[in-house]
Design an enzyme around this catalytic site. Structure first.
Site, PDB file in Angstrom:
ATOM      1  N   GLU A 122       4.691  -4.930   7.014  1.00 34.11           N
ATOM      2  CA  GLU A 122       3.749  -3.921   7.693  1.00 34.11           C
ATOM      3  C   GLU A 122       4.280  -3.729   9.388  1.00 34.11           C
ATOM      4  OE1 GLU A 122       2.532  -6.157   5.781  1.00 34.11           O
ATOM      5  OE2 GLU A 122       0.685  -5.444   4.718  1.00 34.11           O
ATOM      6  N   ALA A 174       0.856  -1.042   0.151  1.00 27.85           N
ATOM      7  CA  ALA A 174      -0.061  -0.099  -0.127  1.00 27.85           C
ATOM      8  C   ALA A 174       0.784   1.342  -0.066  1.00 27.85           C
ATOM      9  CB  ALA A 174      -0.850  -0.057   1.318  1.00 27.85           C
ATOM     10  N   GLY A 192       0.535  -4.898   0.846  1.00 28.46           N
ATOM     11  CA  GLY A 192      -0.553  -5.375   0.137  1.00 28.46           C
ATOM     12  C   GLY A 192      -0.330  -5.730  -1.067  1.00 28.46           C
ATOM     13  N   GLU A 249      -0.396  -9.372  -0.419  1.00 26.49           N
ATOM     14  CA  GLU A 249      -1.924  -9.884  -0.074  1.00 26.49           C
ATOM     15  C   GLU A 249      -2.695  -9.756  -1.455  1.00 26.49           C
ATOM     16  OE1 GLU A 249      -2.027  -6.625   2.850  1.00 26.49           O
ATOM     17  OE2 GLU A 249      -2.994  -7.990   4.393  1.00 26.49           O
TER      18      GLU A 249
HETATM   19  C1  HXC Z   1       4.926   4.290  -1.439  1.00 25.66           C
HETATM   20  C2  HXC Z   1       6.832   3.319  -2.269  1.00 25.66           C
HETATM   21  C3  HXC Z   1       6.440   1.990  -1.649  1.00 25.66           C
HETATM   22  C4  HXC Z   1       5.353   2.001  -0.815  1.00 25.66           C
HETATM   23  C5  HXC Z   1       8.482   1.993  -2.745  1.00 25.66           C
HETATM   24  N1  HXC Z   1       8.064   3.282  -3.031  1.00 25.66           N
HETATM   25  N2  HXC Z   1       7.557   1.212  -2.011  1.00 25.66           N
HETATM   26  N3  HXC Z   1       6.001   4.329  -2.160  1.00 25.66           N
HETATM   27  N4  HXC Z   1       4.452   3.184  -0.969  1.00 25.66           N
HETATM   28  N5  HXC Z   1       4.888   0.886  -0.179  1.00 25.66           N
HETATM   29  C6  HXC Z   1       8.652   4.296  -3.724  1.00 25.66           C
HETATM   30  C7  HXC Z   1       9.941   4.620  -3.085  1.00 25.66           C
HETATM   31  O1  HXC Z   1       9.639   5.721  -2.013  1.00 25.66           O
HETATM   32  C8  HXC Z   1      10.625   5.308  -3.983  1.00 25.66           C
HETATM   33  O2  HXC Z   1       9.832   6.664  -4.384  1.00 25.66           O
HETATM   34  C9  HXC Z   1      10.421   4.352  -5.175  1.00 25.66           C
HETATM   35  O3  HXC Z   1       9.301   3.820  -4.749  1.00 25.66           O
HETATM   36  C10 HXC Z   1      11.576   3.261  -5.305  1.00 25.66           C
HETATM   37  O4  HXC Z   1      11.641   2.643  -4.020  1.00 25.66           O
HETATM   38  P1  HXC Z   1      12.898   2.586  -3.316  1.00 25.66           P
HETATM   39  O5  HXC Z   1      12.631   2.279  -1.818  1.00 25.66           O
HETATM   40  O6  HXC Z   1      13.881   3.767  -3.543  1.00 25.66           O
HETATM   41  O7  HXC Z   1      13.655   1.392  -3.873  1.00 25.66           O
HETATM   42  P2  HXC Z   1      14.662   0.358  -3.048  1.00 25.66           P
HETATM   43  O8  HXC Z   1      15.784   1.076  -2.283  1.00 25.66           O
HETATM   44  O9  HXC Z   1      15.526  -0.645  -3.982  1.00 25.66           O
HETATM   45  O10 HXC Z   1      13.941  -0.508  -1.798  1.00 25.66           O
HETATM   46  C11 HXC Z   1      12.803  -1.253  -2.387  1.00 25.66           C
HETATM   47  C12 HXC Z   1      12.051  -1.669  -1.138  1.00 25.66           C
HETATM   48  C13 HXC Z   1      11.581  -0.590  -0.647  1.00 25.66           C
HETATM   49  C14 HXC Z   1      12.679  -2.513  -0.272  1.00 25.66           C
HETATM   50  C15 HXC Z   1      10.728  -2.166  -1.828  1.00 25.66           C
HETATM   51  O11 HXC Z   1      11.004   0.443  -1.627  1.00 25.66           O
HETATM   52  C16 HXC Z   1      10.412  -0.653   0.552  1.00 25.66           C
HETATM   53  O12 HXC Z   1      10.574  -0.910   1.796  1.00 25.66           O
HETATM   54  N6  HXC Z   1       8.966  -0.189   0.322  1.00 25.66           N
HETATM   55  C17 HXC Z   1       8.189  -0.290   1.174  1.00 25.66           C
HETATM   56  C18 HXC Z   1       7.668  -1.835   1.506  1.00 25.66           C
HETATM   57  C19 HXC Z   1       6.639  -1.841   2.460  1.00 25.66           C
HETATM   58  O13 HXC Z   1       7.003  -1.362   3.685  1.00 25.66           O
HETATM   59  N7  HXC Z   1       5.247  -2.324   1.971  1.00 25.66           N
HETATM   60  C20 HXC Z   1       4.235  -2.319   2.806  1.00 25.66           C
HETATM   61  C21 HXC Z   1       3.520  -1.165   3.075  1.00 25.66           C
HETATM   62  S1  HXC Z   1       2.276  -1.097   4.219  1.00 25.66           S
HETATM   63  P3  HXC Z   1      10.909   7.731  -4.725  1.00 25.66           P
HETATM   64  O14 HXC Z   1      10.023   9.024  -5.166  1.00 25.66           O
HETATM   65  O15 HXC Z   1      11.758   8.165  -3.797  1.00 25.66           O
HETATM   66  O16 HXC Z   1      11.853   7.398  -5.765  1.00 25.66           O
HETATM   67  C22 HXC Z   1       1.042  -2.074   3.367  1.00 25.66           C
HETATM   68  C23 HXC Z   1      -0.442  -2.237   4.188  1.00 25.66           C
HETATM   69  C24 HXC Z   1      -1.216  -3.107   3.408  1.00 25.66           C
HETATM   70  O17 HXC Z   1       1.021  -2.491   2.385  1.00 25.66           O
HETATM   71  C25 HXC Z   1      -2.622  -2.965   3.963  1.00 25.66           C
HETATM   72  C26 HXC Z   1      -3.792  -3.401   3.128  1.00 25.66           C
HETATM   73  C27 HXC Z   1      -3.937  -2.610   1.669  1.00 25.66           C
END
Ligand code: HXC
Length: 257
Positions: A131, A66, A108, A111
């Site tokens: 998460e 998400a 997400g 999921e």
């Molecule tokens: C918003 C995101 C994002 C996310 C990546 N990006 N994941 N933006 N929400 N979930 C964006 C980054 O901010 C960045 O934008 C660009 O995508 C590239 O990502 P990087 O982080 O620069 O890449 P990298 O260093 O290679 O790392 C990859 C990664 C990391 C390990 C996947 O991006 C990461 O940890 N992402 C979050 C993963 C996460 O926590 N997901 C769960 C979310 S909570 P810019 O603009 O800076 O280039 C969830 C709740 C679900 O999903 C509930 C039900 C729907």
């Protein structure tokens, strides 16, 4: 329909929906999930379509979860009113869904793959429920669907630690159907989809419904759902055709009736 964050294509009788926000690793903002659920419902209603593949644009991700930027300042009431029911609409899709996963399927994104009926992954695919590292927990069924697929202990590890798991490991644990060389996930998913498209669609629909009953009801109710669907199929033209074709030693021509 015009979409901003997804692409919808048709390849013969297969619908392909591509999450298309590659610069953000296909992070699932509210609009993307709304568009996705609408597109899936449209394809579900379209009799020319027999199966739907969901994939992510770009080399790096299926979906990295998400949209954290969008969620950062939200209150519980914002979340309650904010379109979360789109996930329920995805859950109710009747045609088979195949996830073609490349790179990250996190939060997400993981999921969403779990909403699908078959999961194909490139060998670089990484799954996880991170998460917990954000101070929340999975909200689109992750705790439940993982627990029912992997069991308690692996699920606890994924959900409490938030670490990533490779496609191969998940294939061994029965969560990923097939692992293919990097970049071949869509090709493989389409191969399976086209095979599914040859099958009698009403039986496919009732089979999916019966299998899902195993995850959503008691054994008693699940057996009842299976039996009803089994009996119901004896009213279909495709059952007559399938059995007649067998007896006449020819290939069945299913009409979806
Ligand atoms: C918003 C995101 C994002 C996310 C990546 N990006 N994941 N933006 N929400 N979930 C964006 C980054 O901010 C960045 O934008 C660009 O995508 C590239 O990502 P990087 O982080 O620069 O890449 P990298 O260093 O290679 O790392 C990859 C990664 C990391 C390990 C996947 O991006 C990461 O940890 N992402 C979050 C993963 C996460 O926590 N997901 C769960 C979310 S909570 P810019 O603009 O800076 O280039 C969830 C709740 C679900 O999903 C509930 C039900 C729907």
């Amino acid at each position: 329909a015009e979409y901003q964050y997804i692409l919808v294509e048709r390849d013969e009788r297969v619908g392909i929906v591509t999450l298309n926000r590659p610069t953000k690793l296909n992070a699932l903002n509210t609009q993307l999930v709304a568009e996705l659920s609408t597109a899936l419902e449209d394809l579900d209603r379209d009799e020319a379509i027999r199966c739907i593949v969901i994939t992510g644009a770009g080399e790096r991700a299926f979906a990295a979860g998400a949209d954290i930027e969008e969620m950062a300042d939200k209150s519980p009431i914002d979340m309650l009113l904010g379109g979360f029911e789109a996930w329920e609409r995805i859950r109710r899709i009747k045609k088979p869904l195949i996830a073609a996963v490349n790179g990250y399927a996190l939060g997400g994104g993981c999921e969403l793959a779990l909403h699908c009926d078959i999961i194909v992954a490139s060998e670089n695919a990484r799954f996880g429920q991170p998460e917990i590292l954000l101070g929340i927990i999975p909200g689109a069924g992750g705790t439940q669907r993982l627990a029912r697929t992997l069991g308690k202990y692996r699920t606890m590890e994924m959900v409490l630690l938030g670490n990533q798991i490779s496609a191969r490991e998940l294939a061994e644990l029965g969560l990923v159907n097939r692992v293919v060389p990097q970049g071949e996930h869509l090709k493989e998913a389409l191969k399976i989809a086209k095979e599914l498209a040859e099958r009698p669609p009403i039986a496919i629909r009732l089979a999916k419904e019966a299998v899902l009953a195993a995850f959503e009801t008691s054994l008693e109710e699940g057996l009842e759902a299976e039996r009803k669907n089994f009996f119901l199929l004896f009213a279909s033209e495709d059952k007559r055709e399938g059995m007649r074709a067998f007896l006449e030693k020819r290939r069945a021509q299913f009409q979806g009736r």
